[in-house]
Motif scaffolding. Structure first.
Motif, mmCIF file in Angstrom:
data_model
loop_
_atom_site.group_PDB
_atom_site.id
_atom_site.type_symbol
_atom_site.label_atom_id
_atom_site.label_comp_id
_atom_site.label_asym_id
_atom_site.label_seq_id
_atom_site.Cartn_x
_atom_site.Cartn_y
_atom_site.Cartn_z
ATOM 1 N N ARG A 25 0.844 -1.205 0.000
ATOM 2 C CA ARG A 25 0.000 0.000 0.000
ATOM 3 C C ARG A 25 0.873 1.246 0.000
ATOM 4 O O ARG A 25 1.893 1.285 0.688
ATOM 5 N N LYS A 29 -0.573 0.003 7.884
ATOM 6 C CA LYS A 29 -1.443 0.142 6.706
ATOM 7 C C LYS A 29 -2.784 -0.531 6.924
ATOM 8 O O LYS A 29 -3.828 -0.016 6.487
ATOM 9 N N ASP A 77 -6.549 1.274 7.091
ATOM 10 C CA ASP A 77 -7.679 0.830 6.272
ATOM 11 C C ASP A 77 -8.847 0.355 7.133
ATOM 12 O O ASP A 77 -10.013 0.546 6.770
ATOM 13 N N ASP A 111 -6.719 1.764 -5.157
ATOM 14 C CA ASP A 111 -6.956 1.405 -3.762
ATOM 15 C C ASP A 111 -6.462 -0.025 -3.591
ATOM 16 O O ASP A 111 -7.093 -0.976 -4.054
ATOM 17 N N GLN A 135 -6.278 -2.162 -1.241
ATOM 18 C CA GLN A 135 -7.132 -3.123 -0.545
ATOM 19 C C GLN A 135 -8.144 -3.753 -1.505
ATOM 20 O O GLN A 135 -8.484 -4.933 -1.384
#
Length: 555
Positions: A254, A293, A297, A548, A550
């Motif tokens: 990320r 990270k 999130d 993004d 994720q």
């Protein structure tokens, strides 16, 4: 249920454990099992030579244990006097080499257990240490080397050093065990608490337009905002990180998110608030999901910003727009605003060792004996001979030439990087450092074959997906899957602002080159003016852009 590492930390008496007993145990070259985790907080890892592990097992011998020790050098700056000590310790206590790391410091490999204490005491004699260079704490703080605007760099560098000192653990364990200082009553850890952080924590400071520290890859980042050469403040970044796990979609690399802008004097308070928020909200059950990270999130950027603001008492101002142009180093001589000059040397794989035609240790020792400035290690594993008066340039040039340190290379090779991997890293699944030179040469042959020639394409290899050489920010990234096999990632932007994406999985070298050739051919024929390779493969749909991580990284 908390991970086993949490038990080890809380029972360690603030990082003391039984390290002293382990060191004095002459029956083995290893440390006790729990102490192998605690040793990281003191700056070193236990390793063994995997190339000869099976042979020793057949002879009923324990693995050939040794240690890798990493120093804490905020901003990567050392004096010539310190360099001479670094060199001496490398030659005498760690197998005759020094390795520059991707975190702007140096590390020693092949240290025997009985040499650990003399080595740490030798570093201490030069005002250097390895405190918190590893472990579940804030590690070495990176700082853009910026040899051009020297006055701005000096101001930012001073704050980098102060930040590193502010986030050090409070325990006296390091001083008691390694420096023979008086044992004191067990001390509290006002920032870290009794169990320290859930996972490692990395911080960096960048000065646009050069992102040579890959600031967006760090848990905590500060982007310096200058006006008329004066530091106005910083954009604060949180939640960057490279590590992932093969096949585990709950893990991903990320790039950091911005919380906003702060003034220079607010840096330490904000950093401490970010760290303590991670201390209190990070995942202590699954270490694979314990980095900041995942906390960012899970909480959301807005909620995380609000928590940091509450803890620090700082009100974040809107992010200041910045422009980064590259993530590599600038090689050769560069003149600074102070009239002094700076020479960046390309160091293959960051490995400083004397070999035929390249006397790295000998040459740098000779330079340190006459140099009037300082040495700056870069986060790309290179070295800057910084602050050279113009009258001394010819002397430095002569020594560089005499010892073969002015290497002829390509832009592709200059922007390639690898982790150590085999034979010493216990996590490595494939080669990296020992393979990099050969792989880059073959990619260069491809470039020549499709008539692309000398291209600046950021290329990185790691032996596993933990990401120590930041492969997920490479335009061409290889991540080890098994001996001789790698996952191929494409599509980072060459500036360190976007992670790449898996293109093909579990490939041999022949398969990797076969996959790259048609893409490189299209790049030559279809690219826009000044378009980087990573941007090109995203634009034409070879891989999808990761906006993004994720959501997009595994999609």
């Amino acid at each position: 249920m908390a991970s086993p590492n949490e038990r080890i930390k809380i029972q360690s008496r603030h990082l003391r454990g039984t390290l002293e007993d382990s060191l004095h145990d002459g029956h083995t070259g290893a440390l006790r099992e729990d102490d192998t985790q605690l040793s990281k907080f003191h700056g070193f890892y236990q390793q063994d030579d995997r190339d000869i592990r099976s042979e020793r097992a057949k002879r009923k011998l324990e693995p050939l244990y040794s240690f890798m020790l990493r120093a804490r050098v905020p901003g990567g700056v050392v004096t010539p006097e310190q360099w001479l000590v670094i060199d001496q310790l490398g030659r005498e206590l760690s197998g005759g080499s020094v390795r520059l790391t991707t975190r702007q410091t140096f590390q020693y490999h092949g240290i025997l257990k009985e040499s650990l204490k003399p080595l740490i005491q030798g570093l201490h004699s030069a005002l250097l240490d390895s405190i918190a260079a590893c472990g579940d704490v804030n590690r070495n703080v990176l700082c853009n080397t910026n040899p051009v605007d020297s006055s701005l760099h000096q101001e930012v560098y001073r704050q980098t050093v102060a930040l590193s000192e502010h986030l050090l653990p409070n325990t006296r364990a390091y001083h008691e065990i390694w420096l023979d200082e008086e044992k004191v009553a067990d001390s509290a850890e006002p920032i870290y608490g009794d169990t320290y952080l859930p996972r490692k924590f990395k911080a960096a400071v960048a000065i646009p337009p050069h992102n040579d520290v890959d600031v967006y890859a760090n848990d905590l980042g500060f982007v310096a905002i200058a006006e008329n050469g004066k530091l106005r403040g910083y954009n604060v970044l949180v939640g960057g990180g490279m590590g992932t796990t093969h096949g585990d979609t709950a893990t991903y690399p990320r790039v950091a998110s911005c919380l906003g802008f702060i003034s220079p004097e607010q840096m330490n308070a904000v950093a401490e608030a970010v760290l303590t928020t991670q201390r209190d909200h990070g995942n202590r059950e699954q270490r694979k999901n314990a980095r900041l990270k995942y906390t960012v999130d899970r909480l959301g950027v807005d909620a995380f910003r609000a928590e940091v603001a509450k803890r620090s008492g700082v009100t974040f101002l809107p992010e200041v727009p910045v422009l980064f142009t590259q993530q590599g180093d600038r090689f050769g001589w560069v003149e600074g605003v102070d009239g002094r000059d700076h020479l960046t040397l390309f160091v293959p794989e960051g490995r400083l060792i004397d070999k035929p035609g390249q006397g790295w240790l000998t040459g740098l020792r000779a330079i340190a004996q006459v140099h009037q400035g300082d040495f700056r290690m870069t986060a790309n594993q290179n070295l800057i001979i910084a602050g050279v008066p113009k009258a001394e340039k010819a002397k430095i040039d002569a020594l560089v030439a005499e010892h073969g340190l002015n290497l002829a290379t390509t832009r592709l090779r200059e922007n390639a990087m690898a982790c150590v991997a085999l034979p010493t890293c216990g996590l490595a699944m494939a080669e990296a450092e020992r393979y990099l030179e050969d792989f880059v040469a073959k990619v260069q042959d491809l470039l020549d074959e499709v008539e692309l020639g000398d291209q600046d394409i950021v290329t990185r290899i790691t032996g596993c997906p933990n990401g120590c050489a930041r492969p997920f920010l490479a335009e061409i990234g290889l991540v080890g899957k098994a001996p001789g096999r790698y996952n191929l990632f494409l599509g980072a932007d060459g500036r360190g602002l976007r992670v790449n994406k898996l293109y093909r999985e579990n490939l041999t070298e022949t398969e990797i080159l076969a996959e790259l050739k048609p893409v490189l051919s299209r790049y030559r024929a279809e690219r826009n003016a000044d378009e980087r390779f990573g941007d090109f493969v995203v634009r034409i749909g070879v891989v999808k852009e990761v906006k993004d991580a994720q959501v997009d990284f595994h999609a």
